[in-house]
Write an enzyme that holds these catalytic residues in place. Structure first.
Site, PDB file in Angstrom:
ATOM      1  N   CYS A  74       1.036   9.892   3.488  1.00  0.00           N
ATOM      2  CA  CYS A  74       1.018   8.426   3.566  1.00  0.00           C
ATOM      3  C   CYS A  74      -0.020   7.832   2.602  1.00  0.00           C
ATOM      4  O   CYS A  74      -1.210   7.832   2.907  1.00  0.00           O
ATOM      5  CB  CYS A  74       0.708   8.037   5.011  1.00  0.00           C
ATOM      6  SG  CYS A  74       0.323   6.305   5.275  1.00  0.00           S
ATOM      7  N   CYS A  89      -2.472   5.272   4.001  1.00  0.00           N
ATOM      8  CA  CYS A  89      -3.460   5.908   4.883  1.00  0.00           C
ATOM      9  C   CYS A  89      -4.686   6.353   4.079  1.00  0.00           C
ATOM     10  O   CYS A  89      -5.828   6.187   4.519  1.00  0.00           O
ATOM     11  CB  CYS A  89      -2.851   7.110   5.599  1.00  0.00           C
ATOM     12  SG  CYS A  89      -1.478   6.714   6.703  1.00  0.00           S
TER      13      CYS A  89
END
Length: 101
Positions: free
Chosen positions: A29, A32
């Site tokens: 991700c 993230c």
């Protein structure tokens, strides 16, 4: 910053006597990874405990809290989630949404 697993989540988060901000993330991700340094700054500047849990490695916790998008931040107080932030945001917006600004 604390790294959580399913085995220690309840002890580290639900039984904590201080607020804990849990970052639900995954290695794949990009957003993230973008907010990780911002969370470290918030932890250092505000004394807030920040904990990360990898959703790929700990799917039971992700399912328990209905986390569908990453990153998702849940602020826990007295063992209960009290705020949820979905998606990456700039530091000032995260601080505002967490009630720190």
């Amino acid at each position: 910053m604390i790294t959580l697993t399913t085995a220690d989540f309840d002890e580290q988060v639900l039984r904590s006597d201080k607020p804990v901000l849990v970052d639900f993330w995954a290695e794949w991700c990009p957003p993230c990874h973008m907010i990780a340094p911002v969370l470290e700054e918030i932890e250092a500047e505000h004394g807030l405990t920040v904990a990360k849990i990898n959703t790929d490695e700990n799917p039971a916790i992700q399912a328990r809290y209905g986390v569908l998008s990453l990153p998702t931040l849940l602020l826990f107080e007295n063992g209960q989630p009290v705020r949820q932030i979905v998606g990456a945001k700039p530091k000032r917006l995260l601080e505002r949404d967490l009630g720190l600004a």
